[in-house]
Scaffold this motif. Structure first.
Motif, short mmCIF file in Angstrom:
data_model
loop_
_atom_site.label_atom_id
_atom_site.label_comp_id
_atom_site.label_asym_id
_atom_site.label_seq_id
_atom_site.Cartn_x
_atom_site.Cartn_y
_atom_site.Cartn_z
N ALA A 78 0.84 -1.20 0.00
CA ALA A 78 0.00 0.00 0.00
C ALA A 78 0.87 1.25 0.00
O ALA A 78 1.83 1.34 0.77
CB ALA A 78 -0.91 0.00 1.22
N GLU A 79 0.53 2.19 -0.86
CA GLU A 79 1.22 3.48 -0.87
C GLU A 79 1.01 4.21 0.45
O GLU A 79 1.91 4.88 0.97
CB GLU A 79 0.71 4.33 -2.03
CG GLU A 79 1.44 5.64 -2.23
CD GLU A 79 2.85 5.46 -2.77
OE1 GLU A 79 3.65 6.40 -2.62
OE2 GLU A 79 3.12 4.40 -3.35
N ASP A 80 -0.19 4.07 1.01
CA ASP A 80 -0.53 4.69 2.29
C ASP A 80 -0.89 3.58 3.28
O ASP A 80 -2.06 3.21 3.42
CB ASP A 80 -1.71 5.66 2.13
CG ASP A 80 -1.43 6.75 1.10
OD1 ASP A 80 -0.40 7.42 1.23
OD2 ASP A 80 -2.24 6.90 0.17
N PRO A 81 0.10 3.04 3.99
CA PRO A 81 -0.19 1.93 4.90
C PRO A 81 -1.12 2.35 6.02
O PRO A 81 -1.15 3.51 6.43
CB PRO A 81 1.19 1.54 5.43
CG PRO A 81 2.05 2.73 5.22
CD PRO A 81 1.53 3.40 3.99
N VAL B 211 -2.75 0.85 11.92
CA VAL B 211 -2.67 -0.32 12.80
C VAL B 211 -2.78 -1.57 11.93
O VAL B 211 -3.13 -1.51 10.76
CB VAL B 211 -3.80 -0.32 13.86
CG1 VAL B 211 -3.66 0.88 14.79
CG2 VAL B 211 -5.17 -0.35 13.20
N ALA B 212 -2.45 -2.71 12.54
CA ALA B 212 -2.56 -3.98 11.81
C ALA B 212 -4.00 -4.20 11.36
O ALA B 212 -4.95 -3.96 12.12
CB ALA B 212 -2.10 -5.13 12.68
N LEU B 213 -4.16 -4.64 10.13
CA LEU B 213 -5.48 -4.90 9.57
C LEU B 213 -5.94 -6.29 9.99
O LEU B 213 -5.29 -7.29 9.68
CB LEU B 213 -5.43 -4.82 8.05
CG LEU B 213 -6.72 -5.12 7.29
CD1 LEU B 213 -7.77 -4.05 7.55
CD2 LEU B 213 -6.46 -5.25 5.79
N GLY C 117 2.69 -7.57 6.97
CA GLY C 117 3.94 -6.89 7.23
C GLY C 117 3.68 -5.43 7.48
O GLY C 117 2.52 -4.99 7.53
N PRO C 118 4.73 -4.60 7.64
CA PRO C 118 4.54 -3.18 7.97
C PRO C 118 3.70 -2.41 6.96
O PRO C 118 2.91 -1.56 7.33
CB PRO C 118 5.97 -2.65 8.02
CG PRO C 118 6.81 -3.84 8.33
CD PRO C 118 6.15 -4.99 7.63
N ARG C 119 3.89 -2.69 5.67
CA ARG C 119 3.11 -1.99 4.65
C ARG C 119 2.60 -2.93 3.56
O ARG C 119 2.19 -2.49 2.48
CB ARG C 119 3.91 -0.83 4.05
CG ARG C 119 5.20 -1.21 3.41
CD ARG C 119 6.03 0.01 2.97
NE ARG C 119 5.29 0.95 2.18
CZ ARG C 119 5.15 2.24 2.51
NH1 ARG C 119 5.67 2.70 3.65
NH2 ARG C 119 4.48 3.09 1.74
#
Length: 401
Positions: A247-250, A253-255, A270-272
């Protein structure tokens, strides 16, 4: 100890057909039981496991099922993963706890909401920390969703999410071999049936081995093995697609693993990065060797659905994708376990319909108890007995993704 192409002995107390997560779990649990002193042979035709469901899974675990036996199996699965080193009895074993971001089921109709309420009542009675959430409560926790049309959600953030299933699988194999399991690279071509027993297993290497018991852990090829014994098994391969994207815009919080009413699911990876999955539109049975990817489904269905539910996902980049299989039980989407009532030394371990990896600790333990002691001891798995197949008595699992 590496796998060989021919067995070292002419007979084995237990022959396990299929060496992926289920076969390796059964082998490990059996050999760690002090009451078992026999020989175990594991037969696996594809030792790289590139197309095994174990390798192509999304490696998730959840408590939010609609049948007690599946909830109990997941509860033990979480206990096993969270205490992995203790169960392995090896200081070299890694810590692999459950990454508990939870599952979030979204309902858009009263019928769907009714199922969530029923499941919640069952889960709560078994100690699961599921919470029913209104759209406002979902928005407060996860403001990035577009909740248009959503009437109810169900979420549990305790022992529910992702775990490293590949490491569990690797240690099941490694430790079973250390305990004496023999693994061969071969394909089963036939079974010799003598009355109410399977007396021998034939391999494509030309070898034939006598057996005390046979365990069918052959995944989507389980029906082929059952047919060699003259038995029917209502299991077929069903294709499932997985997509990993960045994602360009993570999200902040965790999804949670979000099950959209459309049938699509998506979670943090992962982080993004994120992982999404879905079935083909027709969800028809396929051949066991059909892993062809449908790339159009990403542009036509998956990405539009993601962007509609999470507007931040309008700007994403697909990183990789693959097709895997469920060994789908057409009767009730539940596992088929244990000895056949007529061929008493032929044991089923089939039809997990997408939740096999998370249940592999409980299933391996249960089948080892049945093989050694003739009964389910630690956890009553009788609801999944093969007898319900012959009696056409389905145990429907309403929460199949």
């Amino acid at each position: 100890m590496s796998a060989t192409s021919s067995p070292r002995h002419g007979s084995y107390d237990i022959v396990i057909i299929g060496g992926a997560i289920m076969g390796s779990s059964v082998a490990w649990w059996t050999l760690r039981d002090p009451d078992f002193t026999g020989r175990v042979l594991v037969i696996e035709p594809e030792p790289g496991y590139e197309r095994a469901a174990t390798s192509l899974t999304n490696s998730c675990i959840r408590q939010q099922f609609g049948t007690e036996v599946n909830i109990r199996a997941s509860q033990f699965g979480a206990e096993f993963v969270n205490n992995f080193r203790n169960f392995m009895e090896d200081e070299a074993a890694p810590d692999i706890p459950v990454w508990s971001f939870g599952y979030l089921y979204l309902a858009q109709s009263e019928a769907m909401a009714h199922v969530l309420r029923q499941n919640h009542a069952l889960q709560s009675g078994l100690g699961v920390a599921t919470q029913l959430l209104s759209p406002a409560e979902i928005a407060e926790r996860y403001p990035f969703y577009d909740l248009d049309g959503v009437t109810l959600g169900s979420h549990n953030a305790v022992d529910e999410g992702y775990f490293d299933g590949g490491t569990v699988f690797d240690w099941f194999r490694r430790k079973s071999r250390a305990l004496g399991a023999e693994w061969v690279t071969a394909r089963v071509t036939d079974l010799r049936r003598d009355g109410r027993r399977i007396s021998a297993v034939m391999l494509d290497t030309g070898d034939e081995v006598a057996c005390g018991a046979v365990v069918n852990c052959a995944g989507t090829r389980g029906p082929e093995i059952a047919a060699m014994a003259g038995l029917d098994l209502p299991v077929e391969p069903r294709k499932r697609f997985s997509f990993v994207f960045e994602a360009e815009d993570p999200l902040p919080v965790a999804l949670p693993l979000t099950i959209d009413p459309s049938g699509l699911h998506v979670r943090s990876d992962g982080p993004r990065t994120y992982l999404a999955g879905c079935a083909p539109a027709d969800d028809a049975p396929v051949q066991p060797d059909d892993f062809e990817m449908d790339w159009d489904i990403w542009e036509d269905r998956v990405w539009p659905t993601l962007a509609a539910r999470v507007p931040a996902f309008e700007r994403i980049r697909l990183r990789t994708a693959w097709a895997g299989h469920y060994d789908y039980n057409t009767l009730d989407q539940n596992a088929v376990l244990g000895p056949h009532p007529e061929i008493t030394n032929f044991h089923f371990c089939n039809g997990f319909s997408g939740h096999g990896l998370q249940h592999s600790p409980a299933i391996g333990r249960g089948l080892s108890e049945m093989l050694i002691h003739g009964a389910w001891r630690s956890l009553d798995l009788s609801d999944l007995s093969v007898t319900r197949i012959a009696e056409n008595r389905p145990l429907i699992e309403p929460a199949v993704i």
